[in-house]
Design an enzyme around this catalytic site. Structure first.
Site, PDB file in Angstrom:
ATOM      1  N   VAL A   1       0.963  -1.139  -0.147  1.00 28.12           N
ATOM      2  CA  VAL A   1       0.062   0.062  -0.005  1.00 28.12           C
ATOM      3  C   VAL A   1       0.903   1.148  -0.042  1.00 28.12           C
ATOM      4  O   VAL A   1       0.451   2.261  -0.689  1.00 28.12           O
ATOM      5  CB  VAL A   1      -0.890  -0.027   1.252  1.00 28.12           C
ATOM      6  CG1 VAL A   1      -1.572   1.283   1.302  1.00 28.12           C
ATOM      7  CG2 VAL A   1      -1.866  -1.146   0.997  1.00 28.12           C
ATOM      8  N   GLU A   2       1.964   1.188   0.811  1.00 31.29           N
ATOM      9  CA  GLU A   2       2.713   2.470   0.869  1.00 31.29           C
ATOM     10  C   GLU A   2       3.518   2.852  -0.399  1.00 31.29           C
ATOM     11  O   GLU A   2       3.703   3.912  -0.979  1.00 31.29           O
ATOM     12  CB  GLU A   2       3.677   2.235   2.028  1.00 31.29           C
ATOM     13  CG  GLU A   2       3.190   2.106   3.332  1.00 31.29           C
ATOM     14  CD  GLU A   2       2.764   3.871   3.863  1.00 31.29           C
ATOM     15  OE1 GLU A   2       3.221   4.814   3.228  1.00 31.29           O
ATOM     16  OE2 GLU A   2       1.871   3.727   5.020  1.00 31.29           O
ATOM     17  N   SER A   3       4.242   1.758  -1.011  1.00 34.66           N
ATOM     18  CA  SER A   3       5.084   2.015  -2.233  1.00 34.66           C
ATOM     19  C   SER A   3       4.901   1.266  -3.495  1.00 34.66           C
ATOM     20  O   SER A   3       5.736   1.384  -4.272  1.00 34.66           O
ATOM     21  CB  SER A   3       6.359   2.146  -1.511  1.00 34.66           C
ATOM     22  OG  SER A   3       6.881   0.783  -1.175  1.00 34.66           O
TER      23      SER A   3
ATOM     24  N   TYR B   1      -7.199   3.329   3.526  1.00 37.06           N
ATOM     25  CA  TYR B   1      -5.837   2.831   3.847  1.00 37.06           C
ATOM     26  C   TYR B   1      -6.223   1.462   4.484  1.00 37.06           C
ATOM     27  O   TYR B   1      -5.585   0.357   4.207  1.00 37.06           O
ATOM     28  CB  TYR B   1      -4.908   3.722   4.543  1.00 37.06           C
ATOM     29  CG  TYR B   1      -3.513   3.114   4.919  1.00 37.06           C
ATOM     30  CD1 TYR B   1      -2.688   3.587   3.922  1.00 37.06           C
ATOM     31  CD2 TYR B   1      -3.270   2.625   6.028  1.00 37.06           C
ATOM     32  CE1 TYR B   1      -1.358   3.059   4.186  1.00 37.06           C
ATOM     33  CE2 TYR B   1      -2.119   2.059   6.247  1.00 37.06           C
ATOM     34  CZ  TYR B   1      -0.995   2.453   5.383  1.00 37.06           C
ATOM     35  OH  TYR B   1       0.426   2.234   5.565  1.00 37.06           O
TER      36      TYR B   1
END
Length: 306
Positions: free
Chosen positions: A174-176, A261
């Site tokens: 999800v982050e990168s 998120y």
């Protein structure tokens, strides 16, 4: 009809003035990750084709501020098979994307159809059961060998830190999307997007080195796990918005981006909508432990040369 035509003209005029801004727009790493994962769902790249899942992921990107995310929602709804196609809702998202500077939106906008009225949350009408599953292992199998190596690193290091490896990997996705060079507008850096203050707090001196970055991120997750008694929903929310914000609201903050998120992290970790609303952290860990044999088999496959 006249009103719709005038709206189209207004959109075109606004689009012309914003084209340069759209052309130079660079998506933040979380946004780029959601767009790429949505594309995999839309086209069936590594995972089963699922247009509803694609819409949900594109909505996540849009909620984070991406004109491209809203454009892709509109495009899917405008061109999908009849059962999913919704020209009025497609027009609404395409109009929104155009106002935000997306220069492709008018190609799919239908001036013969009045715009629907958008709800408060993008994708709120998407069937939850249809978007529950994201085949993370299938998706990873279509990624570059470098990204597969990072995924294997996260799984191995998570076990060493006593962290749920499936959830740690989901946060990195999800982050990168496993990009070691990712940098956000807030200067969050590397695979798991650590800001400089967090890097200093957990001893990360080389944020673009995947091993150093992941080690610091896992140390942070372990700290959050202790603080929030292993409740992974709160841990994910804190990783996104800060532990102070979670404390202030005594739960997941009422921010659409943070709520999406958390849903996306737990979806990627392999938990159903019912699980995401009812399970605490330790239950998630126990379920994950029962899946470890399968994960180890996947990890071994990733480890072999391509």
């Amino acid at each position: 009809m006249v009103r719709t035509a005038l709206m189209l003209v207004a959109l075109a005029m606004g689009l012309a003035g914003q084209a340069a801004r759209a052309d130079s727009y660079i998506e933040a790493p979380r946004v780029a990750a959601a767009l790429e994962q949505g594309r995999a769902a839309e086209l069936g790249i590594g995972i089963r084709k699922n247009l509803l899942l694609a819409v949900a992921l594109y909505c996540d990107a849009g909620t984070m501020g991406s004109p491209e995310g809203f454009f892709r929602v509109g495009r899917v709804l405008a061109t999908a098979p009849r059962a999913l196609r919704n020209p009025a809702l497609a027009n609404a998202y395409l109009a929104l994307a155009a106002r935000l500077g997306n220069h492709e939106a008018l190609r799919y906008y239908d001036p013969q159809v009045a715009n629907a009225i958008l709800g408060e949350e993008c994708g709120a009408d998407v069937d939850g059961a249809a978007v529950d599953h994201f085949d993370l292992d299938g998706y990873l199998a279509r990624q570059s060998p470098a990204k597969q190596k990072i995924a294997l690193l996260i799984r191995h290091m998570a076990r060493q830190h006593g962290i749920d490896s499936r959830l740690a990997l989901a946060i990195a996705m999800v982050e990168s999307n496993l990009d070691p060079g990712a940098v956000s507008p807030q200067n969050a850096q590397g695979v798991m997007q650590l800001i400089p203050a967090t890097q200093e707090r957990f001893g990360v001196t080389r944020p673009f080195d995947p091993e150093h970055n992941v080690r610091g991120a896992l140390a942070y997750l372990k700290w959050l796990s202790k603080r929030f008694a292993g409740d992974w929903r709160l841990i994910a929310a804190a990783y996104n918005s800060g532990e102070g914000t979670v404390d202030r609201y005594a739960g997941i903050p009422p921010y659409p981006e943070t709520q999406q998120y958390v849903r996306r992290v737990l979806r990627f970790a392999g938990y159903s909508q019912r699980d995401r609303s009812s399970l605490g952290g330790q239950d998630l860990v126990r379920r994950t432990e029962r899946r470890q044999a399968g994960l180890l088999a996947v990890a071994s496959a990733v480890e072999r040369p391509q």
